[in-house]
Design an enzyme around this catalytic site. Structure first.
Site, PDB file in Angstrom:
ATOM      1  N   ASP A 296      81.651 -65.379  12.060  1.00  0.00           N
ATOM      2  CA  ASP A 296      81.199 -65.817  13.375  1.00  0.00           C
ATOM      3  C   ASP A 296      79.884 -66.587  13.251  1.00  0.00           C
ATOM      4  O   ASP A 296      79.021 -66.248  12.440  1.00  0.00           O
ATOM      5  CB  ASP A 296      81.023 -64.592  14.275  1.00  0.00           C
ATOM      6  CG  ASP A 296      80.711 -64.969  15.699  1.00  0.00           C
ATOM      7  OD1 ASP A 296      81.431 -65.815  16.265  1.00  0.00           O
ATOM      8  OD2 ASP A 296      79.748 -64.417  16.261  1.00  0.00           O
ATOM      9  N   GLU A 343      83.696 -69.956  11.859  1.00  0.00           N
ATOM     10  CA  GLU A 343      83.601 -70.329  13.272  1.00  0.00           C
ATOM     11  C   GLU A 343      82.503 -71.394  13.343  1.00  0.00           C
ATOM     12  O   GLU A 343      81.314 -71.076  13.304  1.00  0.00           O
ATOM     13  CB  GLU A 343      83.271 -69.107  14.124  1.00  0.00           C
ATOM     14  CG  GLU A 343      83.231 -69.402  15.627  1.00  0.00           C
ATOM     15  CD  GLU A 343      81.902 -69.923  16.104  1.00  0.00           C
ATOM     16  OE1 GLU A 343      81.821 -71.122  16.454  1.00  0.00           O
ATOM     17  OE2 GLU A 343      80.928 -69.145  16.115  1.00  0.00           O
ATOM     18  N   ASP A 396      86.414 -66.352  23.783  1.00  0.00           N
ATOM     19  CA  ASP A 396      85.370 -66.856  24.679  1.00  0.00           C
ATOM     20  C   ASP A 396      85.896 -67.850  25.700  1.00  0.00           C
ATOM     21  O   ASP A 396      85.183 -68.206  26.634  1.00  0.00           O
ATOM     22  CB  ASP A 396      84.263 -67.530  23.864  1.00  0.00           C
ATOM     23  CG  ASP A 396      83.353 -66.531  23.154  1.00  0.00           C
ATOM     24  OD1 ASP A 396      83.212 -65.401  23.655  1.00  0.00           O
ATOM     25  OD2 ASP A 396      82.799 -66.886  22.102  1.00  0.00           O
TER      26      ASP A 396
END
Length: 509
Positions: A296, A343, A396
């Site tokens: 992430d 990511e 998200d």
């Protein structure tokens, strides 16, 4: 690392319709694995699995190593006699949105009761497995269970508000606390054992069906965590052990004020002096829990957004260099090649792409982002290389159907229809087909998009402080016709899963 061509679904275990008000690693998770197998999906992606901290976010955990007790299946514990099945009858068993306050109040006492019964009456082979778990994981487990017990003792106050001698980890005070709370610490250790036995049992079940698990590693850790309390010298804290600066991202697509996450920043110079041991331990641990690992906020390893602790938003901040190649060279020397993908969404500068390319880590694309101006077209399949992980959306994003109904502009809808064509079975299927038929080796679709659900099924709205991470679904939606539809698409797009080696260990709890 180059991934084999495959297709997968993103859904967090909390979203299952399990007994106890929250999804878990029990029967609904196994039913989902069966659905994945019938749909010929080779990957199941989850969010971070750690114990929940601020805002009930899986990205704000109280430990980088411990498992979330709320994911433990009470039904599997009852199957093995560690809790009475009659005690589960009064617990909710539907797919209502998660009420975390109620779940903590109802479920944790039952888990502790089951752990005490296990400790007092388990057969020698089971107790031997527990002893082995404790021995192998002592390096993180001892500090976590002490932290967890102290956090309960001090009514969930952040550790920097505990008595000074405990906050500052004075040896005599820690020794006294371990002695005073020995029974409670032992119970919390058994709860962690429950979690990891159930998780590895589920992983083995998936492996038998050629399903790989993609995990998610948040770059930062919560300030109120066992990690920061145990290793304050690794974080940017002042003499009073308060954060000097915190993490976040500047204003972007999701928020005009940016996102002020509030996580403490690392002392990368100290990390380097110690050979990045904490990160190596963390990633070694991740490889024992997952087959693939999503890193992430990959940008933070190149440059991270530093926010003064007294700033109320993330607008005012500055970019500061991260460890870059240095960290990953140390990780690779210690662990070898690792199954990462990055990511790398949002505002990404050329040096971030260059770092990812040097490390040969695949990046991500999200179809939902691709229909804005020309710069957004990097998210569309005609720009892809095979070393890419493509999503229709992420945790998200709004769901595809929700975005199409109210989030997309007229121009974005026109561009999307021009690109993917009209679809009698809905815009979500047109997008799924575009992603599956792309050259990207790995294609991941959120379950909400597979099911064609609207905005009510959204998992997270970034920068929204309350109401996230609550979505659950009715397992009856996983129909055989849906599995067949996915399976045909997998076959024609050459994404059939490859066989896996299966662990022969007996994961019993």
């Amino acid at each position: 690392m180059a991934f084999a061509r495959a297709s997968g679904i993103l859904v967090h275990p909390t979203s299952f319709a399990s007994r106890g008000g929250i999804g878990d690693l029990g029967p609904a998770a196994y039913a989902f694995a069966d659905f994945l197998a019938a749909a010929k999906q080779g990957v199941w992606q989850v969010l971070p699995l750690g114990p929940l901290g601020y805002g009930n976010s899986p990205y704000s955990s109280t430990s980088a190593f411990a498992g979330n007790p709320l994911l433990i299946s009470l039904e599997r514990l009852a199957d093995r006699g560690w809790i009475e099945r009659s005690q589960l009858a009064a617990l909710p068993g539907g797919a209502e949105a998660i009420d975390y306050s109620t779940v903590f109040h109802q479920k944790l006492p039952l888990l502790f009761e089951a752990a005490r019964k296990f400790l007092n009456s388990a057969a020698p082979p089971a107790l031997a497995r527990l002893a082995n778990f404790r021995r192998e994981n002592q390096w993180w487990l001892d500090d976590f269970v002490l932290f967890d017990a102290l956090r309960a003792r001090y009514k969930l106050k952040s550790w920097n508000q505990w008595p000074r001698e405990v906050c500052h980890r004075e040896p005599a005070s820690l020794e006294a606390a371990r002695a005073e709370m020995a029974d409670e610490i032992e119970v919390r250790g058994a709860v962690q054992f429950f979690f990891y036995e159930q998780w590895h049992a589920l992983r083995a079940y998936c492996a038998e069906r050629s399903i790989r698990i993609a995990g998610d590693i948040a770059i930062f850790v919560n300030f109120d965590s066992a990690d920061v309390w145990t290793h304050p010298d690794l974080f940017r804290l002042n003499s009073e052990l308060d954060p000097e600066v915190v993490a976040g991202v500047p204003p972007d697509f999701f928020s005009k004020d940016g996102q002020r996450w509030g996580h403490p920043l690392y002392r990368w110079d100290v990390m380097k002096e110690r050979g990045y041991k904490w990160w190596i331990d963390r990633l070694r641990w991740a490889t024992r829990s997952f087959d693939y690992i999503r890193l992430d906020h990959f940008r933070g390893f190149c440059q991270f957004w530093e926010i003064a602790v007294n700033e109320p938003t993330a607008i005012q901040g500055r970019w500061v260099d991260g460890p870059k190649d240095d960290l990953f060279a140390a990780v690779r020397e210690a662990l070898g090649g690792l199954p990462f993908f990055a990511e790398d969404l949002g505002y990404i500068t050329p040096d971030v792409h260059a770092l990812r390319d040097r490390l040969q880590i695949p990046g991500m694309a999200v179809l939902q982002f691709g229909f804005g101006d020309v710069g957004a077209h990097v998210h569309l399949p005609h720009t892809f290389k095979s070393e890419k992980v493509v999503y229709t959306g992420t945790h998200d994003n709004d769901t595809l159907c929700g975005w199409w109904a109210s989030g997309a502009t007229d121009e974005e809808r026109a561009f999307a229809q021009a690109y993917v064509g009209r679809s009698d079975d809905g815009i979500h299927w047109a997008m799924i087909r575009a992603a599956q038929n792309s050259v990207a080796n790995l294609c991941i679709v959120p379950l909400q998009d597979v099911l064609g659900l609207g905005s009510a099924a959204r998992m997270n709205v970034p920068s929204l402080e309350d109401g996230n991470w609550r979505w659950r679904f009715d397992s009856t939606l996983l129909r055989s016709e849906l599995a067949k539809k996915l399976a045909v698409l997998v076959e024609v797009s050459d994404r059939l899963p490859l066989p896996m080696a299966v662990s022969k260990e007996d994961w019993a709890t």
